[in-house]
Design a protein around this motif. Structure first.
Motif, PDB file in Angstrom:
ATOM      1  N   GLU A  29       0.833  -1.206   0.000  1.00 47.22           N
ATOM      2  CA  GLU A  29       0.000   0.000   0.000  1.00 47.22           C
ATOM      3  C   GLU A  29       0.871   1.261   0.000  1.00 47.22           C
ATOM      4  OE1 GLU A  29      -0.254  -2.507   2.036  1.00 47.22           O
ATOM      5  OE2 GLU A  29      -2.190  -3.439   1.546  1.00 47.22           O
ATOM      6  N   ARG A  58       3.058   8.997  -7.123  1.00 47.15           N
ATOM      7  CA  ARG A  58       3.588  10.358  -7.083  1.00 47.15           C
ATOM      8  C   ARG A  58       4.812  10.554  -7.967  1.00 47.15           C
ATOM      9  NH1 ARG A  58       0.726   9.279  -2.762  1.00 47.15           N
ATOM     10  NH2 ARG A  58      -0.294  10.953  -1.576  1.00 47.15           N
ATOM     11  N   GLU A 114       2.532   1.716  -3.440  1.00 44.58           N
ATOM     12  CA  GLU A 114       1.574   2.281  -4.385  1.00 44.58           C
ATOM     13  C   GLU A 114       1.509   3.801  -4.256  1.00 44.58           C
ATOM     14  OE1 GLU A 114      -2.314   0.695  -4.355  1.00 44.58           O
ATOM     15  OE2 GLU A 114      -1.722  -1.348  -4.865  1.00 44.58           O
ATOM     16  N   GLU A 115       1.446   4.293  -3.025  1.00 40.70           N
ATOM     17  CA  GLU A 115       1.379   5.739  -2.803  1.00 40.70           C
ATOM     18  C   GLU A 115       2.628   6.429  -3.349  1.00 40.70           C
ATOM     19  OE1 GLU A 115      -1.242   7.283  -1.808  1.00 40.70           O
ATOM     20  OE2 GLU A 115      -2.348   5.439  -1.394  1.00 40.70           O
TER      21      GLU A 115
END
Length: 444
Positions: free
Chosen positions: A11, A19, A14-15
């Motif tokens: 998770e 970006r 992914e963040e």
């Protein structure tokens, strides 16, 4: 003491990847290690990424093939995702039927031709080019252009300065004669559509004058890919009929519209929020025709109100141009970019029709590159928040034509490519937008 490496949760990765500033940076991250690539190729990440970023423009498609974006366009490094067989659609099987005798495309024979591009899919029709096949002909009759299928072996006489064709045997073009396919060039997947059944094609009991197949847009709100839908807009002498194919049922149905178009040509249109908008390609019209692809209903919108009344007093572009170039929706409004030539230079007039209003308001006038003048600019379509137009030196028909895109929010104009083309051959640009294979889901 040896250091301990703590795994980074998927998770959090992914963040971080969401970006990254460019697609190139994301590709480099994917090549760094298998765990990064696993996260980036995951379906959850790809859906989140596509929801935040619009796919890049890779180039244009037409009957001649695929024209990739050229440097210094930012998408130029991505166009290598296409192989030769993907862009000439040779991976889609040839069609052999009673009305099309197969000859190798290398010999100038039949081939698949792109007719519409949307949501990563390409709609193709089968084009027969050599005898003994039925060729597409048209001729004027009673003030209209009539299209037929005619065997090229039949005797043809030209008279009245070539304005009319005479032959010994006719066969009127029938909706059941068209062969269609939908494909995903990146995944090389395809679906051959069944031809329109004879009983449906015979229902209008009228002469077919125009047949325009289009891909209905994806109208889902949750980002999920919908099964695709093909709509064939069949214009007859006295009626307008929609032949609709849904991939969920693999069957055709027919819908007769109570609205009959007043336009002479239905092939110039733009797609906005699940609707197709048609404008008159040759002159200023008093209305827009609208087809809602969800309800399959036609309607009209007043055009000659407000600022558009002032535009009718300018010098509109008639000679094979589209003065009303684009209809695009933004924040509940309908917006348009109209191409206008004044004093030898071109500008796009951006107008808006707000909700609950009948008056078109001027938002901005955008000057186009000044090295093109007189009648050397024409708009060729719109998609994904961009307007596309082509430019060429005045007075030459077959030449290197420059293709441009303009972001309709920022008005930024970018040159996409230069290709040898017939500038006076009015057609929509078929722009192909897609993420690279690493981030794209098959659409078929």
């Amino acid at each position: 003491m040896a250091s301990i490496s703590i795994p980074i949760p998927d998770e959090l990765m992914e963040e971080i990847f969401l970006r990254l500033p460019t697609l190139r940076a994301l590709a480099l991250a994917s090549a760094t290690c298998t765990s990064f690539r696993r996260v980036i190729k995951g379906r959850t990440f790809r859906r989140r990424f596509s929801a935040l970023h619009r796919p890049p423009l890779l180039g244009f498609m037409d009957a001649a093939g695929f024209q990739p974006a050229q440097a210094p366009h930012p998408s130029a490094p991505l166009t290598g995702a296409f192989g030769r067989c993907a862009v000439d659609f040779s991976f889609v099987p040839a069609v052999v039927s009673s009305s099309s005798c197969y000859v190798s495309p290398d010999e100038g024979g039949p081939r698949w031709r792109p007719r519409d591009v949307r949501d990563g899919r390409v709609l193709l029709d089968w084009r027969s080019l050599q005898a003994p096949v039925l060729n597409y002909w048209s001729y004027p009759e009673e003030g209209y252009e009539v299209s037929i299928l005619m065997d090229s072996r039949e005797h043809v006489d030209f008279y009245d300065y070539g304005l009319r064709l005479a032959w010994t045997r006719r066969e009127w073009c029938n909706a059941a004669d068209f062969h269609l396919a939908v494909c995903d060039p990146l995944s090389r997947r395809y679906v051959l559509l069944p031809t329109i059944p004879e009983d449906l094609a015979a229902q209008p009991q009228d002469r077919l004058w125009e047949f325009e197949p289009v891909l209905a847009p994806n109208t889902s709100d949750d980002g999920e890919e919908e099964p695709f839908k093909v709509i064939c807009i069949a214009r007859y002498r006295t009626k307008l009929v929609l032949f609709v194919f849904r991939s969920t049922t693999m069957q055709w149905c027919v819908v007769e519209s109570p609205v009959f178009p007043s336009f002479d040509d239905m092939s110039c249109f733009d797609c906005v929020r699940g609707c197709f908008y048609w404008t008159q390609p040759w002159c200023w019209s008093d209305h827009l025709m609208v087809l809602d692809t969800r309800t399959l209903r036609f309607s009209t919108i007043n055009f000659l109100t407000g600022y558009h009344l002032q535009l009718t007093d300018t010098d509109p572009i008639f000679d094979n141009r589209r003065p009303n170039a684009l209809v695009v929706g933004r924040e509940g409004a309908i917006e348009m970019f109209s191409l206008v030539c004044q004093h030898g230079t071109f500008a796009l007039h951006h107008t808006s029709l707000q909700n609950n209003s009948d008056e078109w308001e001027l938002k901005k006038i955008i000057q186009l590159p000044r090295q093109y003048y007189d009648y050397s600019v024409s708009t060729v379509g719109a998609a994904q928040g961009f307007l596309f137009f082509q430019c060429a030196p005045d007075g030459i028909h077959l030449e290197n034509v420059d293709y441009y895109s303009m972001d309709v929010k920022t008005y930024e104009i970018t040159k996409v490519c230069t290709k040898m083309d017939d500038f006076l051959n009015l057609k929509r640009a078929l722009p192909y937008f897609s993420f690279p294979p690493l981030l794209s889901e098959p659409t078929i």
